[in-house]
Design a protein around this motif. Structure first.
Motif, short mmCIF file in Angstrom:
data_model
loop_
_atom_site.label_atom_id
_atom_site.label_comp_id
_atom_site.label_asym_id
_atom_site.label_seq_id
_atom_site.Cartn_x
_atom_site.Cartn_y
_atom_site.Cartn_z
N GLY A 1 26.04 37.18 36.92
CA GLY A 1 26.16 37.54 38.32
C GLY A 1 27.34 38.46 38.61
O GLY A 1 28.26 38.60 37.80
N ASP A 2 27.31 39.08 39.77
CA ASP A 2 28.37 40.02 40.16
C ASP A 2 29.73 39.34 40.28
O ASP A 2 30.74 39.86 39.82
CB ASP A 2 28.02 40.74 41.45
N PHE A 3 29.76 38.15 40.88
CA PHE A 3 31.02 37.42 41.00
C PHE A 3 31.60 37.13 39.64
O PHE A 3 32.80 37.32 39.41
CB PHE A 3 30.83 36.12 41.78
N GLN A 4 30.77 36.69 38.71
CA GLN A 4 31.21 36.32 37.38
C GLN A 4 31.81 37.53 36.65
O GLN A 4 32.86 37.41 36.02
CB GLN A 4 30.03 35.76 36.60
N VAL A 5 31.17 38.67 36.75
CA VAL A 5 31.65 39.87 36.07
C VAL A 5 32.97 40.34 36.69
O VAL A 5 33.94 40.63 35.98
CB VAL A 5 30.60 41.00 36.12
N LEU A 6 33.02 40.42 38.01
CA LEU A 6 34.24 40.88 38.68
C LEU A 6 35.40 39.91 38.45
O LEU A 6 36.53 40.34 38.20
CB LEU A 6 33.99 41.08 40.17
N TRP A 7 35.13 38.62 38.53
CA TRP A 7 36.17 37.63 38.27
C TRP A 7 36.69 37.78 36.84
O TRP A 7 37.89 37.76 36.60
CB TRP A 7 35.61 36.22 38.49
N PHE A 8 35.78 37.95 35.89
CA PHE A 8 36.18 38.10 34.49
C PHE A 8 37.02 39.36 34.30
O PHE A 8 38.06 39.33 33.62
CB PHE A 8 34.94 38.14 33.59
N ILE B 1 31.92 33.04 50.81
CA ILE B 1 33.13 33.67 51.35
C ILE B 1 34.35 33.31 50.51
O ILE B 1 35.18 34.16 50.21
CB ILE B 1 33.32 33.27 52.83
N LEU B 2 34.47 32.04 50.12
CA LEU B 2 35.62 31.61 49.31
C LEU B 2 35.65 32.32 47.95
O LEU B 2 36.72 32.70 47.47
CB LEU B 2 35.60 30.10 49.11
N LYS B 3 34.48 32.52 47.35
CA LYS B 3 34.43 33.25 46.09
C LYS B 3 34.91 34.69 46.28
O LYS B 3 35.64 35.23 45.46
CB LYS B 3 33.01 33.26 45.52
N ARG B 4 34.50 35.29 47.39
CA ARG B 4 34.93 36.67 47.66
C ARG B 4 36.43 36.73 47.97
O ARG B 4 37.10 37.70 47.63
CB ARG B 4 34.13 37.28 48.80
N VAL B 5 36.96 35.71 48.59
CA VAL B 5 38.40 35.65 48.86
C VAL B 5 39.18 35.56 47.54
O VAL B 5 40.23 36.18 47.39
CB VAL B 5 38.75 34.47 49.80
N VAL B 6 38.64 34.83 46.56
CA VAL B 6 39.27 34.78 45.24
C VAL B 6 39.31 36.18 44.64
O VAL B 6 40.34 36.62 44.12
CB VAL B 6 38.51 33.81 44.30
N LEU B 7 38.19 36.91 44.73
CA LEU B 7 38.15 38.27 44.19
C LEU B 7 39.13 39.19 44.90
O LEU B 7 39.82 39.99 44.26
CB LEU B 7 36.74 38.84 44.29
#
Length: 149
Positions: A126-133, A58-64
């Motif tokens: 991963g999806d988080f890594q790509v979107l964050w980047f 959840i915290l990772k998604r909140v960052v996004l």
């Protein structure tokens, strides 16, 4: 009064979508979301706090979400130059994201060969890594171009 044709209505909806942006005040809210989430993630790691995987997810998604809010928030003065800069920054971030997604697994594989001395299969980004980047690169390019002009 004549009824609006389908093409005119479609064009009007597209223009409304194209010019969408959150008010400038949302930028502070996005920064706060990102800062608090990252701070909690670092504190969790630093103080070795055991947190459920769900909370980390959840915290990772909140960052996004915070980065997205920052990205789509309007500037104080939103003019044609800012729109052009946004377009340039999005295209540069997209290209950087594609290159990153293609090269990062190879870099991980090469490092694993030298460090761990055994062959590890290539792993996907991963999806988080790509979107964050992508979002981080967009914001970086946007503010660099804006500062330069």
């Amino acid at each position: 009064m004549a009824k609006e044709t389908f093409c005119e209505a479609d064009k009007r909806r597209f223009e409304k979508f194209k010019n969408f942006g959150l008010p400038h005040t949302f930028k502070k809210f996005g920064v706060a979301l990102v800062a608090l989430s990252i701070l909690f993630l670092f504190a969790r790691k630093l103080f070795d706090i055991d947190v459920a995987i769900t909370l980390k997810f959840i915290l990772k998604r909140v960052v996004l979400v915070g980065l997205l809010i920052i990205a789509i928030s309007k500037e104080k003065v939103e003019d044609e130059m800012i729109r052009t800069i946004r377009g340039q920054a999005f295209s540069m971030a997209f290209i950087a994201g594609v290159v990153y997604t293609l090269i990062q697994p190879l870099i991980n594989y090469i490092v694993a060969l030298f460090v761990e001395k055994d062959k590890e299969p290539l792993t996907d980004v991963g999806d988080f890594q790509v979107l964050w980047f992508l979002l981080t690169m967009y914001l970086l390019f946007f503010y660099m171009i804006k500062k330069r002009l």
